[in-house]
Design an enzyme around this catalytic site. Structure first.
Site, PDB file in Angstrom:
ATOM      1  N   HIS A  97       7.701   4.364  14.215  1.00  0.00           N
ATOM      2  CA  HIS A  97       6.612   3.415  14.023  1.00  0.00           C
ATOM      3  C   HIS A  97       5.550   3.538  15.110  1.00  0.00           C
ATOM      4  CE1 HIS A  97       9.569   0.831  11.545  1.00  0.00           C
ATOM      5  NE2 HIS A  97       9.333   2.004  11.034  1.00  0.00           N
ATOM      6  N   ARG A 152      -2.304   1.798   3.628  1.00  0.00           N
ATOM      7  CA  ARG A 152      -0.836   1.685   3.594  1.00  0.00           C
ATOM      8  C   ARG A 152      -0.450   0.300   4.120  1.00  0.00           C
ATOM      9  NH1 ARG A 152      -1.057   7.476   5.596  1.00  0.00           N
ATOM     10  NH2 ARG A 152       0.287   8.702   4.227  1.00  0.00           N
ATOM     11  N   CYS A 162      -4.038  11.998  -1.478  1.00  0.00           N
ATOM     12  CA  CYS A 162      -4.040  11.298  -0.193  1.00  0.00           C
ATOM     13  C   CYS A 162      -2.904  11.712   0.729  1.00  0.00           C
ATOM     14  CB  CYS A 162      -4.057   9.789  -0.398  1.00  0.00           C
ATOM     15  SG  CYS A 162      -2.641   9.166  -1.313  1.00  0.00           S
TER      16      CYS A 162
END
Ligand code: PEP
Ligand code: MG
Length: 755
Positions: A367, A474, A680
């Site tokens: 992350h 996202r 994408c």
């Protein structure tokens, strides 16, 4: 302690006095060895320091021939001293010459000494040298004597680390601690950063090593241990662990250590030997590190990290020092170094001062990597042992493009990277100049370049790059860095902010794409044997419609009076899209009923990333308003190669006939119905790949902000009809080639298309 004059505490006091004297480093070292020899009733005391060429050099001695100082050296692994350096373990022998590793150095005159006690000089798990005492008589060194010598070695470690000995090294014989080291990790976020080390969760610098009042130090230690135990218990009870370093399992391990009798006993003994509570923690931790670091079992090595963290917590509890570096204390060119780091922690730093990030853990899909990329901070992950190797403020270079890290670089290395960074900056400037140039190939085919985003920090890049739209937002990224599940109102505020930030351009929101590698820290982890093929994205959304509903509601409300585009990830069947659309329609009815303003225009689409869609595309195209190809997933499923598994992720080339034929079939079919198509995935942002995509009919590509400039520079020089003919011929030729990369590269070179 047998025969010791005054015991270890007196020795430590003597050394402390010697360390405070304003004398030359060699004089100080000479005095220290005299004190050690006399206190331990040894005829010999010698200090060997590890040089950066890997040899151990005799730096001071009491008892051996003084002429040998700075002349006698040995390899790591050679002789008893070399053995200690290599194993980082103490060695006590009553008949040293009988030991198989004994090697005789005639210039030292050590043949008359029979017993030998040597300990490694350790700091942060690294061996900096070896400290030895020797006696003529055959004698056995007691456990206490070994411990006393280890404690003394700690003081020498501080002296070496302070850089003081640098003044007595011979030219070309630098000591290891300051040497330049080139390291290699995984390239995670592009860019080159030059700067100085800032440790995230910095080590406490221990200023006072020796104490005259062991009882007081013991009391301080007890209070700190109790405090740390409390915080760990509280974290476990609350169950809302914040970051990757605070998983329940890790905390349980902490708790286990914090109550471990052996560990506590060793701490007490260290305090009793005359160390301050802080020095005792460091001393015990040094031993544990040296022992655990030699273990190859990854589980045990992982526990070493836990123990390191626990020791660090204890040191912070003792000194009251903060865990984070205050922004005003950061240098202007900070390169953060840490074992692990949560994404939120990175956002807490002042972006303007950050030049790079280096982690021991943290792969491309971690992350924190997502945040580093969004912030444009060069990042390298998987750099073994980096936290132990650096000292705060060391010069360091991070190359997030190649995965290289240069610690304490030599001037020529620094100059080379400086040049690389300048070149990059110059190229960025050129890309910036292209901002206003229409995005069109040489033969006049318009190519829309959109931007992928997911965090608020991405938003300013839309204007900077002049992207046509946010082609993929996202939404899960925000969920991944939040401490808990964002409520509908929070989501609404976020989506509104996103739309407000780009008022003149569309935003394509993708509904939550979690599962697989995208784990939300606060969601109960569920074990799946095959997470990439498991319960993820739209599958979770349809099985838990409450989640999807609240997200759709937030999007629809944020899009009030505007054009809104919503896209569903991982759709595998038409029925899944139909079901998702039903939920959208229900939400619209709900909003209408409550008199909320609706979006002016709403378009619904899907990600084409599950291969099953390729063979039902006609039916799908009848239903959807647009499609966007998720090539990251589509390619992983076409080749059955996990995109996050480094063993296989680069095994197959997307620039191959099978992948390009599949991708071409999508644009061909969408052209029939006139459905807008973008792509994408990452390949859209790589100039060579983007060139091939234009060749097979793609007219809209969505990519990271940093890719827009290079892709635009490429397409401005490209002739779309030429590349179409070239790629067409390459993928139609039935050669069985696994890649047509080189052919495409040759084409670009011949045509002067910059890549
Ligand atoms: C993809 O799969 O190509 C894509 C863009 O989605 P993500 O990388 O978020 O899975
Ligand atoms: Mg995907």
């Amino acid at each position: 302690m047998r025969g010791a004059l005054g015991g270890p505490r007196l020795l430590l006091r003597r050394i402390r006095e010697a360390m405070a004297e304003p004398v030359h480093a060699q004089v100080r070292l000479d005095k220290i060895v005299v004190h050690i020899a006399s206190n331990m009733v040894a005829e010999v005391c010698s200090v060997y320091v590890l040089r950066d060429d890997g040899r151990l050099e005799l730096f001071a001695t009491e008892g051996l021939n003084r002429e040998a100082v700075h002349l006698t050296t040995m390899r790591s692994g050679e002789g008893l001293v070399g053995l200690i350096a290599e194993t980082a373990e103490s060695l006590a022998l009553s008949d040293a010459q009988a030991h198989p590793a004994f090697s005789y150095k005639p210039e030292t005159g050590e043949e008359i000494y029979h017993s030998f006690l040597g300990v490694p000089i350790l700091r942060g798990g690294n061996t900096l040298g070896v400290l030895v005492v020797q006696n003529k008589a055959r004698r056995t060194y007691s456990e206490e004597e070994v411990e006393a010598l280890q404690t003394t070695a700690m003081l020498l470690a501080e002296m070496i680390a302070s850089g003081e000995l640098q003044s007595i090294v011979r030219p070309g014989n630098d000591i290891a601690l300051r040497r330049a080291i080139a390291l290699k990790g995984s390239a995670i976020a592009d860019g080159v950063g030059l700067g100085h080390v800032v440790l995230h969760e910095p080590r406490v610098i221990i200023k006072q090593l020796i104490s005259d009042d062991p009882a007081k130090e013991q009391a301080r230690l007890d209070v700190a241990i109790e405090a740390v135990r409390h915080t760990i218990d509280a974290l476990i009870d609350r169950g809302d662990q914040a970051g990757p370093g605070e998983h329940l399992e890790v905390l349980e391990t902490f708790r286990m250590f914090a109550h471990d009798r052996g560990w506590l006993r060793r701490l007490r003994e260290a305090v009793m030997s005359g160390l301050t509570a802080e020095a005792a923690v460091e001393r015990v931790q040094n031993d544990a590190r040296a022992k655990l670091q030699r273990r190859t079992d990854p589980y045990l090595r992982e526990r070493l990290h836990d123990l390191d963290d626990l020791a660090n917590r204890l040191l912070h509890a003792l000194t009251g020092e903060s865990f984070v570096v205050a922004n005003e204390d950061m240098p202007d060119n900070a390169i953060l170094v840490a074992r692990t780091m949560g994404p939120a922690a990175l956002l807490d730093y002042d972006r303007k001062k950050l030049r790079g990030l280096i982690l021991e853990d943290g792969g491309p899909s971690s992350h924190v990597a997502i945040v580093a990329r969004a912030l444009g901070i060069p990042m390298v992950g998987d750099v073994a042992n980096i936290v132990d190797l650096v000292e705060p403020n060391d010069a360091i270079i991070v190359d997030g493009t190649s995965g290289e890290v240069q610690l304490r670089p030599q001037p020529d290395v620094e100059a080379a990277y400086g040049e690389k960074a300048r070149l990059r900056a110059r190229r960025q400037e050129q890309y910036h100049k292209l901002r206003e140039v229409p995005s069109m190939t040489r033969d006049g085919v318009a190519i829309e370049l959109h931007m992928n985003a997911g965090l608020l920090v991405d938003l300013p890049h839309v204007a900077e790059t002049n992207a046509a739209s946010i082609g993929l937002f996202r939404t899960e990224l925000q969920f991944m860095i939040a401490p808990q599940f964002p409520r509908m109102q929070e989501q609404l505020a976020l989506y509104k902010t996103v739309m407000d930030a780009v008022p003149d351009r569309p935003v394509t929101f993708r509904t939550l794409d979690i599962g697989g590698d995208k784990i939300l820290p606060y969601m109960a982890a569920f074990e799946e044997d095959n997470p990439a093929l498991g319960w993820r994205a739209i599958r979770i959304g349809l099985d838990r419609p409450g989640l999807l509903r609240s997200q759709l509601r937030a999007m629809l409300r944020a899009g009030a009076g505007r054009d809104l585009r919503i896209m569903f990830p991982m759709v595998a069947t038409c029925a899944e899209f139909d079901a998702a659309k039903v939920i959208v329609e229900r939400e619209l009815t709900h909003l209408r009923r409550h008199a909320y303003e609706l979006p002016r225009d709403l378009k619904l689409g899907i990600m084409v990333e599950v291969p099953s869609v390729l063979w039902q595309l006609e039916e799908m195209l009848e239903r959807v308003d647009f499609i966007s190809v998720g090539s990251n997933d589509l390619v992983q499923y076409l080749y059955a190669a996990d995109r996050d598994n480094r063993r296989v992720s680069d095994r197959f080339d997307p620039l191959s006939p099978p992948v390009l034929r599949a991708l071409k079939s999508i644009t061909d079919k969408a052209a029939v119905t006139g459905t807008p198509v973008t792509l994408c995935g990452e390949i859209g942002g790589r100039p060579l790949e983007a060139m091939a995509l234009i060749g097979i009919g793609y007219r809209g590509l969505s990519m990271s902000a940093a890719s827009i400039g290079p892709v635009k520079a490429m397409l401005l020089a490209l002739d779309a009809s030429e590349i179409a003919a070239h790629v067409g011929a390459l993928i139609d030729a039935k050669t069985g080639a696994a890649s047509i990369r080189e052919e495409l590269r040759a084409f670009a070179e011949a045509k002067g298309v910059p890549l």
